[in-house]
Structure formats: structure tokens, C-alpha cells
Write a protein that holds these residues in place. Structure first.
Motif, PDB file in Angstrom:
ATOM      1  N   ASP A  31      11.944  -4.431   2.187  1.00 15.27           N
ATOM      2  CA  ASP A  31      11.613  -3.163   2.830  1.00 15.27           C
ATOM      3  C   ASP A  31      12.723  -2.143   2.691  1.00 15.27           C
ATOM      4  O   ASP A  31      12.469  -0.951   2.561  1.00 15.27           O
ATOM      5  N   ALA A  32      13.982  -2.621   2.727  1.00  9.81           N
ATOM      6  CA  ALA A  32      15.106  -1.707   2.590  1.00  9.81           C
ATOM      7  C   ALA A  32      15.152  -1.075   1.208  1.00  9.81           C
ATOM      8  O   ALA A  32      15.540   0.089   1.048  1.00  9.81           O
ATOM      9  N   SER A  33      14.727  -1.821   0.173  1.00 13.20           N
ATOM     10  CA  SER A  33      14.831  -1.310  -1.192  1.00 13.20           C
ATOM     11  C   SER A  33      13.541  -0.675  -1.704  1.00 13.20           C
ATOM     12  O   SER A  33      13.546  -0.008  -2.738  1.00 13.20           O
ATOM     13  N   ILE A  34      12.442  -0.870  -0.979  1.00  8.77           N
ATOM     14  CA  ILE A  34      11.154  -0.393  -1.477  1.00  8.77           C
ATOM     15  C   ILE A  34      10.864   1.046  -1.053  1.00  8.77           C
ATOM     16  O   ILE A  34      10.104   1.755  -1.701  1.00  8.77           O
ATOM     17  N   VAL A  35      11.484   1.506   0.046  1.00 11.62           N
ATOM     18  CA  VAL A  35      11.122   2.798   0.641  1.00 11.62           C
ATOM     19  C   VAL A  35      11.565   3.983  -0.212  1.00 11.62           C
ATOM     20  O   VAL A  35      10.840   4.964  -0.361  1.00 11.62           O
ATOM     21  N   VAL A  37      11.707   4.543  -3.284  1.00 14.30           N
ATOM     22  CA  VAL A  37      10.811   4.868  -4.395  1.00 14.30           C
ATOM     23  C   VAL A  37       9.682   5.790  -3.951  1.00 14.30           C
ATOM     24  O   VAL A  37       9.207   6.633  -4.717  1.00 14.30           O
ATOM     25  N   ALA A  38       9.257   5.642  -2.687  1.00 15.01           N
ATOM     26  CA  ALA A  38       8.101   6.393  -2.188  1.00 15.01           C
ATOM     27  C   ALA A  38       8.462   7.724  -1.555  1.00 15.01           C
ATOM     28  O   ALA A  38       7.563   8.503  -1.193  1.00 15.01           O
ATOM     29  N   LEU A  39       9.752   8.032  -1.403  1.00 18.95           N
ATOM     30  CA  LEU A  39      10.142   9.253  -0.689  1.00 18.95           C
ATOM     31  C   LEU A  39       9.585  10.537  -1.308  1.00 18.95           C
ATOM     32  O   LEU A  39       9.092  11.410  -0.578  1.00 18.95           O
ATOM     33  N   PRO A  40       9.627  10.713  -2.626  1.00 22.83           N
ATOM     34  CA  PRO A  40       9.048  11.948  -3.190  1.00 22.83           C
ATOM     35  C   PRO A  40       7.560  12.107  -2.872  1.00 22.83           C
ATOM     36  O   PRO A  40       7.099  13.216  -2.581  1.00 22.83           O
ATOM     37  N   THR A  41       6.819  11.008  -2.934  1.00 22.37           N
ATOM     38  CA  THR A  41       5.388  11.068  -2.614  1.00 22.37           C
ATOM     39  C   THR A  41       5.174  11.371  -1.130  1.00 22.37           C
ATOM     40  O   THR A  41       4.292  12.155  -0.760  1.00 22.37           O
ATOM     41  N   MET A  42       5.971  10.759  -0.264  1.00 23.92           N
ATOM     42  CA  MET A  42       5.886  11.041   1.173  1.00 23.92           C
ATOM     43  C   MET A  42       6.132  12.515   1.458  1.00 23.92           C
ATOM     44  O   MET A  42       5.482  13.115   2.330  1.00 23.92           O
ATOM     45  N   ALA A  43       7.092  13.107   0.757  1.00 27.85           N
ATOM     46  CA  ALA A  43       7.414  14.517   0.974  1.00 27.85           C
ATOM     47  C   ALA A  43       6.189  15.397   0.748  1.00 27.85           C
ATOM     48  O   ALA A  43       5.944  16.364   1.495  1.00 27.85           O
ATOM     49  N   ILE A  44       5.396  15.051  -0.268  1.00 24.69           N
ATOM     50  CA  ILE A  44       4.202  15.837  -0.582  1.00 24.69           C
ATOM     51  C   ILE A  44       3.086  15.551   0.410  1.00 24.69           C
ATOM     52  O   ILE A  44       2.480  16.468   0.985  1.00 24.69           O
ATOM     53  N   LYS A  45       2.811  14.298   0.657  1.00 22.54           N
ATOM     54  CA  LYS A  45       1.678  13.905   1.493  1.00 22.54           C
ATOM     55  C   LYS A  45       1.876  14.271   2.961  1.00 22.54           C
ATOM     56  O   LYS A  45       0.911  14.593   3.665  1.00 22.54           O
ATOM     57  N   LEU A  46       3.124  14.213   3.437  1.00 22.27           N
ATOM     58  CA  LEU A  46       3.398  14.492   4.844  1.00 22.27           C
ATOM     59  C   LEU A  46       3.979  15.887   5.062  1.00 22.27           C
ATOM     60  O   LEU A  46       4.368  16.233   6.176  1.00 22.27           O
ATOM     61  N   HIS A  47       4.070  16.680   3.981  1.00 18.20           N
ATOM     62  CA  HIS A  47       4.552  18.064   4.058  1.00 18.20           C
ATOM     63  C   HIS A  47       5.935  18.125   4.726  1.00 18.20           C
ATOM     64  O   HIS A  47       6.158  18.885   5.674  1.00 18.20           O
ATOM     65  N   ALA A  48       6.844  17.303   4.227  1.00 16.75           N
ATOM     66  CA  ALA A  48       8.173  17.195   4.827  1.00 16.75           C
ATOM     67  C   ALA A  48       9.242  17.564   3.811  1.00 16.75           C
ATOM     68  O   ALA A  48       9.160  17.184   2.636  1.00 16.75           O
ATOM     69  N   VAL A  56      13.836   9.044   7.472  1.00 15.07           N
ATOM     70  CA  VAL A  56      13.061   7.816   7.253  1.00 15.07           C
ATOM     71  C   VAL A  56      14.004   6.683   6.849  1.00 15.07           C
ATOM     72  O   VAL A  56      13.800   5.524   7.233  1.00 15.07           O
ATOM     73  N   VAL A  57      15.041   7.020   6.098  1.00 19.11           N
ATOM     74  CA  VAL A  57      16.040   6.040   5.677  1.00 19.11           C
ATOM     75  C   VAL A  57      17.157   5.931   6.713  1.00 19.11           C
ATOM     76  O   VAL A  57      17.550   4.828   7.122  1.00 19.11           O
ATOM     77  N   THR A  58      17.667   7.083   7.170  1.00 20.20           N
ATOM     78  CA  THR A  58      18.821   7.098   8.059  1.00 20.20           C
ATOM     79  C   THR A  58      18.540   6.440   9.404  1.00 20.20           C
ATOM     80  O   THR A  58      19.357   5.676   9.924  1.00 20.20           O
ATOM     81  N   ALA A  59      17.366   6.720   9.988  1.00 24.36           N
ATOM     82  CA  ALA A  59      17.037   6.154  11.297  1.00 24.36           C
ATOM     83  C   ALA A  59      16.992   4.631  11.232  1.00 24.36           C
ATOM     84  O   ALA A  59      17.437   3.933  12.159  1.00 24.36           O
ATOM     85  N   TYR A  60      16.469   4.102  10.149  1.00 22.24           N
ATOM     86  CA  TYR A  60      16.392   2.653   9.950  1.00 22.24           C
ATOM     87  C   TYR A  60      17.795   2.058   9.894  1.00 22.24           C
ATOM     88  O   TYR A  60      18.097   1.056  10.558  1.00 22.24           O
ATOM     89  N   LEU A  61      18.658   2.696   9.117  1.00 22.26           N
ATOM     90  CA  LEU A  61      20.026   2.212   8.925  1.00 22.26           C
ATOM     91  C   LEU A  61      20.823   2.261  10.223  1.00 22.26           C
ATOM     92  O   LEU A  61      21.498   1.298  10.606  1.00 22.26           O
ATOM     93  N   GLY A 109       9.893   7.424  13.986  1.00 18.82           N
ATOM     94  CA  GLY A 109       9.881   6.592  15.181  1.00 18.82           C
ATOM     95  C   GLY A 109       9.446   5.167  14.903  1.00 18.82           C
ATOM     96  O   GLY A 109      10.020   4.203  15.440  1.00 18.82           O
ATOM     97  N   MET A 110       8.448   5.008  14.039  1.00 20.25           N
ATOM     98  CA  MET A 110       7.988   3.656  13.698  1.00 20.25           C
ATOM     99  C   MET A 110       9.001   2.930  12.822  1.00 20.25           C
ATOM    100  O   MET A 110       9.091   1.703  12.846  1.00 20.25           O
ATOM    101  N   ARG A 111       9.774   3.675  12.051  1.00 15.83           N
ATOM    102  CA  ARG A 111      10.863   3.058  11.281  1.00 15.83           C
ATOM    103  C   ARG A 111      11.934   2.516  12.221  1.00 15.83           C
ATOM    104  O   ARG A 111      12.554   1.481  11.944  1.00 15.83           O
ATOM    105  N   VAL A 112      12.144   3.207  13.351  1.00 21.40           N
ATOM    106  CA  VAL A 112      13.080   2.701  14.356  1.00 21.40           C
ATOM    107  C   VAL A 112      12.562   1.381  14.925  1.00 21.40           C
ATOM    108  O   VAL A 112      13.319   0.414  15.080  1.00 21.40           O
TER     109      VAL A 112
END
Length: 479
Positions: A31-35, A37-48, A56-61, A109-112
Motif C-alpha cells: 500500500d505504501a508503494s502503490i499509491v 502511481v495513482a496520484l496523477p489520476t486522483m488529481a483529475i478525478k477528485l479535482h485536487a 494523501v501520502v503525508t497524512a499516512y506517513l 481522513g480515511m488514509r489516517v
């Protein structure tokens, strides 16, 4: 006697426990290494935007790093099996909710929540293995667990790309759900019913709060200092607050009867040396991990696929070396393997200093291979030495602290590499308004080499620390 009791009383139960812990380790590492890869797609889909998306990465860490010793202590109080089962529940639930959300801040929040579960797993995995295996088999068992770390890192980017491309970004979270359910059910059957101390030990909630807030503040400053500016009010304030809270934590822990961290544990020489050499190892190693992809893409113009293939050399070599090194440490002890592994990593990173803007593929590969072999040689015997140096009553907190120094080392190595690189590159291009491609490449390579040399020196320092455990490891036999 029912089936569950038959399994728990099996003479081979330790291997079932190892298999379950390995599955949890693989899941959390994947899970730590898979996320990413998806960040560019998340940026588009979630308008972020990127500034929000990085949470999404920092809160987990930050969550994991702030909770590891706390859950290690709770495991020693409540029982390692109970907390480990809870980790699977929270991690799996958090993964499912991450996949369901349509809001970027709800995702954070769910990443936390996911990270809380992951920290419960990470703080207990080594403790469960050490408690289940006799001293003469611990290195081998921890080596196999280390292989799962490497395989999780190896599989994550490739699997993430496939899932995002064929299904959606949500699939990278949903993939954890069946793994988590299977692992939870397996743990429910095989994990021992370790005795909880219950009311006989008071949990230091004030100390836990001071530690968690202090680590979050300090690691936030380290993680964001380069982007925000090291002299900015926010970063300086976060540093000051973090240090103040952690000083308060140490002061409070010295005055409580049941501290979160019993600092007397650091009087144990194998434990101290193992933790310090591990911190330096990950700090030095991540100077390479952070910048190598940029060299391959921006200087050599490699495609993402080529970069992925080359970067797998490190975890692949580690996956092969870790169990072999663990087995050898059971026979010959940890000193030569840990010190030799760190020296091998240093040789690999110094080899990469010789690379040029025109190095062919075959000339690059030996560097990551040497570093992977060295990491595999070091990690298994070092973990065995650290975890075997404490009594069973403190395995939880020892595992939490061991995982913490690894995470902090990664953050420090990443921060060191980026900061040093950008300062060096800015100095080389100072006064050049419009640098040519050749000038930019030369500045990149000089800065890249500077960072690698510093990383190599840090790894040699780790080797110098590691060799000083000689003469102390014989005391582990009595624990």
C-alpha cells in the motif's frame, strides 16, 4: 480440543505465525508503494491540486510515525495478538472507505484510519516473530519477513499501474480488502492468546499525546521544509513546537512509573547500536532512492517503464539476500553480516557516482544490485540482534521503536537529498539566466554526485557504528 486449539498447539505453529505476519507485512508495504502511481489520476478525478493531494501520502506517513511506539507499548499491555488483529480490521476498513470516497479530504481522513491500522501491524510484526521463534531461527524468520517487504515494494508500482490503467484509481485500495480479510481470519485462528497485563500497568495517555503531537510537528517540518522554505515562520514554528513537545515528553516519561518509552532500554548496547545503525542505513539509502528516478528520466530520457524495470534491481536483490543473510546470522551472528551489508551498500552508492549523462543501461544496474544485496545482508541480522536483545515483556515497544527509526531515517534521507541537491544545483547555476541543455545536465550530475557521496559517507558511518556491537551479542543467549 477444537480445530483452532489443534492448530495453536501444532509444533509448526511458528511457521504459520510467520506466514500470517508476512501477509500483513506485504499488504502494508504494497500500500505504501502503490499509491504514488495513482496520484496523477486522483488529481483529475477528485479535482485536487498538488498541494492538497500530497496529504494523501503525508497524512499516512505522519500518522504511522507518531503512533508506532505507542502501539508497541499497548501491545505489551493488552497483548500483541489482540492489537495485531485490530490492525487488520482498521487497515482493511480504511482501505475500503478510501476506495468509496469522492472527496479528497475524506480520502485523507480515511488514509489516517488506514495508517492507524498499519502502525498496529508494523509495531507488532517483529515482536510476534521473535516471540514465536527460538533464537537460533530468528534471523531466518526475520529474513523471510524482510523478503516480503522487498516484494511489496517491488510489486506496488507495477500492480498500481495495471489496476489504475485497467480499472480505476479506487482499485489500488480495494485490492487490500480481500487480502486483509484472509489475513484477519488466519490471525484469528493461529495467533497465540498472549496474556494481557490489564490493570496492573497504567497507560501513560498524557505521554502518548505529547509524543504523537511532537512527532507530527517535527516530521511535518522536515517533510515540507524544502517546499515552504526552511526559514519560513510555519516551518520554524513547527520545528520549535515539535522539539518543545518531545522535550516535554522525555521529562514526563522520566517521572512516571509506566512510561511509553523506558529510556533505560537504550542502555542495552545491541539495541542502541542496532537502532542507530538502522537509522543511518535508511537515511543513506534514501539519498539514492529519491534522486535516481530523476537521473534516469531527466538526464537519460528513460521511459517510465524503463525506470520501473531498473529500479526493481534493488528490491529484487534484497528479496534474495535477506533470507540467506538471516539464515547465516543464526549460524555466525550478526556483526560481520550487518557491517558487511552496510559496506556493500556504500560500495553500491559510490559506484553510482561514476555514472555520466551517457551511461548505458548495463553500466547502471550494478549499483542498485549492490545496494539491494547490502540491504538484504544488513536488515535481517540487525532486526534479529535488536529484537533478541530485549526481554519478551518489552518486545512490543522494541518493535515499535525499531520501525520508528526506519521511518524517520527514510524521511531524513529524503529531506537531506532534496535539500542538498537543490542548494548545490542553485549554486552551480547562479548567474546563468538561460542555461543550455548541456549546462543543466552538468549541474544536475554534479549535484547528484554530491548527494550520492554524502549518502555513501552516511552508510560508512552506519558500518562504523554497527561493528561496535562486537562483544555484546553473546549476552543475547540469556534472554
Amino acid at each position: 480440543m477444537n480445530i483452532t486449539e489443534n492448530i495453536k498447539n501444532s509444533p509448526h505453529i511458528r511457521w504459520f505465525i510467520l506466514a500470517n505476519v508476512a501477509l500483513g507485512t506485504f499488504m502494508s508495504t504494497l500500500d505504501a508503494s502503490i499509491v504514488n502511481v495513482a496520484l496523477p489520476t486522483m488529481a483529475i478525478k477528485l479535482h485536487a491540486g498538488l498541494a492538497v493531494l500530497q496529504w494523501v501520502v503525508t497524512a499516512y506517513l505522519l500518522t504511522i510515525s507518531s503512533l508506532l511506539p505507542i502501539f508497541g507499548k499497548l501491545a505489551d499491555i493488552w497483548g500483541r495478538g489482540r492489537l495485531y488483529l485490530g490492525g487488520f480490521v482498521l487497515f482493511t476498513l480504511g482501505s475500503a472507505l478510501c476506495g468509496l470516497t469522492n472527496n479528497i479530504w475524506v480520502l485523507v481522513g480515511m488514509r489516517v484510519l488506514q495508517a492507524v491500522g498499519a502502525s498496529m501491524l508494523m509495531a507488532n510484526s517483529q515482536a510476534l516473530i521473535v516471540a514465536a521463534f527460538p533464537l537460533e531461527e530468528r534471523g531466518r524468520a526475520l529474513g523471510l519477513s524482510g523478503t516480503m517487504v522487498a516484494l511489496g515494494s517491488l510489486t506496488g508500482p507495477a500492480l498500481g499501474g495495471i489496476l489504475v490503467g485497467l480499472i480505476s484509481w479506487r482499485a489500488i485500495f480495494y485490492v487490500n480488502v480481500p487480502i486483509g480479510i484472509i489475513a484477519f481470519l488466519g490471525a484469528l485462528v493461529i495467533l497465540p492468546n498472549d496474556n494481557a497485563k490489564g490493570d496492573s500497568v497504567r497507560f501513560d495517555s498524557a505521554g502518548a499525546l505529547l509524543f504523537a503531537l511532537g512527532m507530527i510537528s517535527l516530521l511535518y517540518a522536515l517533510n515540507n521544509g524544502q517546499d515552504a522554505g526552511w526559514d519560513s515562520a510555519g516551518i520554524l514554528g513547527a520545528f520549535a513546537l515539535g522539539l518543545l513537545l518531545l522535550v516535554g515528553f522525555v521529562w514526563a516519561e522520566r517521572r512516571t512509573s509506566d512510561p511509553i518509552i523506558d529510556f533505560d532500554i537504550y542502555r542495552n548496547i545491541p539495541f542502541l547500536i542496532g537502532n542507530l545503525s538502522a537509522f543511518l542505513s535508511f537515511a543513506g539509502q534514501f539519498t539514492y532512492t529519491m534522486l535516481m528516478p530523476f537521473y534516469l528520466q531527466t538526464v537519460l530520457n528513460y521511459s517510465a517503464t524503463q525506470v520501473g524495470i531498473l529500479m526493481t534491481a534493488f528490491p529484487l536483490a534484497m528479496a534474495i539476500a535477506a533470507p540467506l543473510s538471516g539464515y547465516a546470522s543464526d549460524k555466525h551472528g550478526p556483526v560481520a553480516l550487518t557491517t558487511g551489508g552496510l559496506a556493500t551498500m556504500a560500495a553500491g552508492i559510490f559506484y553510482l557516482v561514476l555514472l555520466t549523462p551517457h551511461s548505458p543501461f548495463w553500466q547502471i544496474v550494478p549499483g542498485p544490485l549492490l545496494m539491494g544485496i547490502g540491504a538484504g545482508m544488513f536488515n535481517s541480522p540487525n532486526n534479529s540482534s535488536v529484537m533478541s536483545s530485549v526481554p519478551k515483556s518489552k518486545l512490543g515497544i522494541a518493535g515499535g521503536l525499531n520501525a520508528l527509526v526506519r521511518n524517520v531515517g527514510m524521511i531524513v534521507g529524503t529531506t537531506l537529498s532534496v535539500t542538498l541537491f537543490e542548494i548545490r544545483q542553485a549554486g552551480l547555476l547562479a548567474g546563468v539566466l538561460h542555461p543550455t541543455a548541456s549546462q543543466s545536465a552538468q549541474a544536475f550530475m554534479t549535484s547528484f554526485r554530491t548527494v550520492l557521496v554524502v549518502g555513501g559517507v552516511v552508510l560508512l558511518a552506519a558500518a562504523a557504528v554497527s561493528i561496535n556491537r562486537r562483544g555484546y551479542v553473546s549476552s543475547l543467549r540469556s534472554l
